[in-house]
Design a protein around this motif. Structure first.
Motif, PDB file in Angstrom:
ATOM      1  N   ASP A  21      -2.130  72.835  27.540  1.00  0.00           N
ATOM      2  CA  ASP A  21      -1.794  73.383  26.224  1.00  0.00           C
ATOM      3  C   ASP A  21      -1.352  74.838  26.340  1.00  0.00           C
ATOM      4  O   ASP A  21      -0.463  75.292  25.615  1.00  0.00           O
ATOM      5  CB  ASP A  21      -2.979  73.257  25.268  1.00  0.00           C
ATOM      6  N   LEU A  22      -1.973  75.564  27.255  1.00  0.00           N
ATOM      7  CA  LEU A  22      -1.579  76.947  27.496  1.00  0.00           C
ATOM      8  C   LEU A  22      -0.143  77.016  28.022  1.00  0.00           C
ATOM      9  O   LEU A  22       0.649  77.843  27.573  1.00  0.00           O
ATOM     10  CB  LEU A  22      -2.539  77.601  28.494  1.00  0.00           C
ATOM     11  N   ILE A  23       0.208  76.140  28.940  1.00  0.00           N
ATOM     12  CA  ILE A  23       1.574  76.097  29.487  1.00  0.00           C
ATOM     13  C   ILE A  23       2.571  75.791  28.370  1.00  0.00           C
ATOM     14  O   ILE A  23       3.638  76.405  28.297  1.00  0.00           O
ATOM     15  CB  ILE A  23       1.681  75.044  30.621  1.00  0.00           C
ATOM     16  N   LYS A  24       2.224  74.859  27.488  1.00  0.00           N
ATOM     17  CA  LYS A  24       3.103  74.536  26.362  1.00  0.00           C
ATOM     18  C   LYS A  24       3.296  75.748  25.451  1.00  0.00           C
ATOM     19  O   LYS A  24       4.408  76.015  24.993  1.00  0.00           O
ATOM     20  CB  LYS A  24       2.531  73.370  25.551  1.00  0.00           C
ATOM     21  N   VAL A  25       2.214  76.489  25.196  1.00  0.00           N
ATOM     22  CA  VAL A  25       2.291  77.684  24.345  1.00  0.00           C
ATOM     23  C   VAL A  25       3.229  78.716  24.963  1.00  0.00           C
ATOM     24  O   VAL A  25       4.115  79.256  24.298  1.00  0.00           O
ATOM     25  CB  VAL A  25       0.873  78.279  24.119  1.00  0.00           C
ATOM     26  N   ILE A  26       3.037  78.983  26.239  1.00  0.00           N
ATOM     27  CA  ILE A  26       3.863  79.990  26.922  1.00  0.00           C
ATOM     28  C   ILE A  26       5.329  79.564  26.942  1.00  0.00           C
ATOM     29  O   ILE A  26       6.230  80.356  26.661  1.00  0.00           O
ATOM     30  CB  ILE A  26       3.338  80.234  28.348  1.00  0.00           C
ATOM     31  N   THR A  27       5.580  78.303  27.250  1.00  0.00           N
ATOM     32  CA  THR A  27       6.953  77.795  27.319  1.00  0.00           C
ATOM     33  C   THR A  27       7.624  77.843  25.949  1.00  0.00           C
ATOM     34  O   THR A  27       8.778  78.261  25.823  1.00  0.00           O
ATOM     35  CB  THR A  27       6.963  76.359  27.872  1.00  0.00           C
ATOM     36  N   ALA A  28       6.906  77.425  24.917  1.00  0.00           N
ATOM     37  CA  ALA A  28       7.472  77.426  23.558  1.00  0.00           C
ATOM     38  C   ALA A  28       7.804  78.846  23.119  1.00  0.00           C
ATOM     39  O   ALA A  28       8.875  79.098  22.559  1.00  0.00           O
ATOM     40  CB  ALA A  28       6.494  76.778  22.584  1.00  0.00           C
ATOM     41  N   PHE A  29       6.888  79.782  23.373  1.00  0.00           N
ATOM     42  CA  PHE A  29       7.132  81.162  22.980  1.00  0.00           C
ATOM     43  C   PHE A  29       8.332  81.732  23.720  1.00  0.00           C
ATOM     44  O   PHE A  29       9.201  82.377  23.128  1.00  0.00           O
ATOM     45  CB  PHE A  29       5.890  82.019  23.239  1.00  0.00           C
ATOM     46  N   THR A  30       8.414  81.461  25.016  1.00  0.00           N
ATOM     47  CA  THR A  30       9.523  81.957  25.829  1.00  0.00           C
ATOM     48  C   THR A  30      10.857  81.403  25.351  1.00  0.00           C
ATOM     49  O   THR A  30      11.829  82.146  25.179  1.00  0.00           O
ATOM     50  CB  THR A  30       9.304  81.599  27.310  1.00  0.00           C
ATOM     51  N   ALA A  31      10.920  80.097  25.136  1.00  0.00           N
ATOM     52  CA  ALA A  31      12.178  79.474  24.678  1.00  0.00           C
ATOM     53  C   ALA A  31      12.606  80.065  23.347  1.00  0.00           C
ATOM     54  O   ALA A  31      13.790  80.399  23.151  1.00  0.00           O
ATOM     55  CB  ALA A  31      11.995  77.963  24.574  1.00  0.00           C
ATOM     56  N   ALA A  32      11.669  80.207  22.428  1.00  0.00           N
ATOM     57  CA  ALA A  32      12.008  80.699  21.088  1.00  0.00           C
ATOM     58  C   ALA A  32      12.445  82.156  21.108  1.00  0.00           C
ATOM     59  O   ALA A  32      13.473  82.508  20.518  1.00  0.00           O
ATOM     60  CB  ALA A  32      10.808  80.512  20.163  1.00  0.00           C
ATOM     61  N   HIS A  33      11.688  83.006  21.784  1.00  0.00           N
ATOM     62  CA  HIS A  33      12.080  84.419  21.740  1.00  0.00           C
ATOM     63  C   HIS A  33      13.343  84.666  22.544  1.00  0.00           C
ATOM     64  O   HIS A  33      14.117  85.573  22.229  1.00  0.00           O
ATOM     65  CB  HIS A  33      10.931  85.359  22.114  1.00  0.00           C
ATOM     66  N   THR A  34      13.615  83.860  23.557  1.00  0.00           N
ATOM     67  CA  THR A  34      14.867  83.989  24.297  1.00  0.00           C
ATOM     68  C   THR A  34      16.053  83.673  23.385  1.00  0.00           C
ATOM     69  O   THR A  34      17.061  84.384  23.393  1.00  0.00           O
ATOM     70  CB  THR A  34      14.859  83.061  25.527  1.00  0.00           C
ATOM     71  N   LEU A  35      15.910  82.626  22.599  1.00  0.00           N
ATOM     72  CA  LEU A  35      16.972  82.226  21.673  1.00  0.00           C
ATOM     73  C   LEU A  35      17.271  83.321  20.659  1.00  0.00           C
ATOM     74  O   LEU A  35      18.414  83.756  20.520  1.00  0.00           O
ATOM     75  CB  LEU A  35      16.563  80.922  20.967  1.00  0.00           C
ATOM     76  N   THR A  36      16.238  83.793  19.945  1.00  0.00           N
ATOM     77  CA  THR A  36      16.504  84.786  18.906  1.00  0.00           C
ATOM     78  C   THR A  36      16.844  86.150  19.484  1.00  0.00           C
ATOM     79  O   THR A  36      17.607  86.901  18.873  1.00  0.00           O
ATOM     80  CB  THR A  36      15.336  84.901  17.910  1.00  0.00           C
ATOM     81  N   LEU A  37      16.319  86.461  20.659  1.00  0.00           N
ATOM     82  CA  LEU A  37      16.694  87.717  21.305  1.00  0.00           C
ATOM     83  C   LEU A  37      18.193  87.728  21.583  1.00  0.00           C
ATOM     84  O   LEU A  37      18.894  88.687  21.255  1.00  0.00           O
ATOM     85  CB  LEU A  37      15.899  87.903  22.601  1.00  0.00           C
ATOM     86  N   ALA A  38      18.700  86.650  22.153  1.00  0.00           N
ATOM     87  CA  ALA A  38      20.134  86.562  22.441  1.00  0.00           C
ATOM     88  C   ALA A  38      20.952  86.596  21.156  1.00  0.00           C
ATOM     89  O   ALA A  38      21.955  87.322  21.073  1.00  0.00           O
ATOM     90  CB  ALA A  38      20.437  85.294  23.236  1.00  0.00           C
ATOM     91  N   LEU A  39      20.546  85.827  20.148  1.00  0.00           N
ATOM     92  CA  LEU A  39      21.286  85.812  18.877  1.00  0.00           C
ATOM     93  C   LEU A  39      21.329  87.182  18.227  1.00  0.00           C
ATOM     94  O   LEU A  39      22.360  87.594  17.678  1.00  0.00           O
ATOM     95  CB  LEU A  39      20.666  84.791  17.918  1.00  0.00           C
ATOM     96  N   ALA A  40      20.214  87.904  18.297  1.00  0.00           N
ATOM     97  CA  ALA A  40      20.156  89.220  17.658  1.00  0.00           C
ATOM     98  C   ALA A  40      20.931  90.269  18.446  1.00  0.00           C
ATOM     99  O   ALA A  40      21.676  91.059  17.872  1.00  0.00           O
ATOM    100  CB  ALA A  40      18.702  89.648  17.491  1.00  0.00           C
ATOM    101  N   VAL A  41      20.764  90.277  19.757  1.00  0.00           N
ATOM    102  CA  VAL A  41      21.453  91.279  20.577  1.00  0.00           C
ATOM    103  C   VAL A  41      22.968  91.071  20.526  1.00  0.00           C
ATOM    104  O   VAL A  41      23.733  92.028  20.499  1.00  0.00           O
ATOM    105  CB  VAL A  41      20.920  91.270  22.019  1.00  0.00           C
ATOM    106  N   LEU A  42      23.386  89.817  20.481  1.00  0.00           N
ATOM    107  CA  LEU A  42      24.821  89.524  20.370  1.00  0.00           C
ATOM    108  C   LEU A  42      25.326  89.664  18.938  1.00  0.00           C
ATOM    109  O   LEU A  42      26.487  89.411  18.655  1.00  0.00           O
ATOM    110  CB  LEU A  42      25.103  88.118  20.908  1.00  0.00           C
ATOM    111  N   GLN A  43      24.437  90.035  18.028  1.00  0.00           N
ATOM    112  CA  GLN A  43      24.720  90.262  16.612  1.00  0.00           C
ATOM    113  C   GLN A  43      25.271  89.028  15.911  1.00  0.00           C
ATOM    114  O   GLN A  43      26.064  89.122  14.986  1.00  0.00           O
ATOM    115  CB  GLN A  43      25.638  91.467  16.437  1.00  0.00           C
ATOM    116  N   ILE A  44      24.811  87.867  16.340  1.00  0.00           N
ATOM    117  CA  ILE A  44      25.143  86.620  15.655  1.00  0.00           C
ATOM    118  C   ILE A  44      24.228  86.476  14.445  1.00  0.00           C
ATOM    119  O   ILE A  44      24.655  86.033  13.379  1.00  0.00           O
ATOM    120  CB  ILE A  44      25.011  85.417  16.620  1.00  0.00           C
TER     121      ILE A  44
END
Length: 171
Positions: A21-44
């Motif tokens: 469950d810990l691995i799932k939490v870390i993976t989910a958080f990483t995937a999500a923040h990577t997505l929005t980080l890229a969208l925000a930095v690229l100003q999408i």
């Protein structure tokens, strides 16, 4: 800055019963923040920093409060994915404050993300064994409740500070 809440959020999320469950939490958080980080930095997608900061405080308060009443944390990875989306916008705001170079944007994003992940691995790697050991003690429920209340209060203070544009927290 976002890093003010990093440790409290990570500790609150680590109260899961199984390592998978810990691995799932870390993976989910990483995937999500990577997505929005890229969208925000690229100003999408652009989110107002103040709303992002308030949203981060709410995520901290929610997870800490959930630790008080939820027994089954197997769903936490889904919750963490949603919260990771909010935190990705926060990471983007930090990057903007640091002044991203216009050239090599992809390299800057990857480097920043790798740094965040390395930090998460160090924190989780350090705290998980301690929390696992504590979970085996007779007083573990009281510890989880006490720590979750402290984390909730920290999140509430963060929320009040950001919502009403106050400055009373030391960082």
């Amino acid at each position: 800055a976002l890093t003010d809440t990093g440790l409290s959020r990570r500790v609150a999320l680590l109260f899961v019963k199984r390592f998978v469950d810990l691995i799932k939490v870390i993976t989910a958080f990483t995937a999500a923040h990577t997505l929005t980080l890229a969208l925000a930095v690229l100003q999408i997608v652009i989110m107002p920093p103040r709303l992002v900061e308030i949203g981060i405080a709410v995520t901290i308060m929610y997870v800490a409060a959930e630790n008080l009443w939820v027994k089954n944390t197997r769903h936490r990875w889904m919750l963490t994915f949603g919260f990771g989306l909010v935190h990705g916008f926060g990471f983007a705001n930090v990057l903007r404050e640091l002044g991203l170079p216009s050239g090599g944007l992809a390299r800057s994003l990857v480097s920043f993300n790798l740094g965040v992940e390395a930090g998460q691995i160090v924190i989780v790697g350090s705290l998980w064994p301690v929390l696992w050991w504590i979970s085996r003690r007779s007083w573990s429920a009281r510890f989880r409740i006490g720590l979750s209340v402290i984390i909730f209060l920290f999140g509430a203070a963060w929320f009040v500070e950001r919502t009403f544009r106050l400055k009373f927290m030391p960082f």
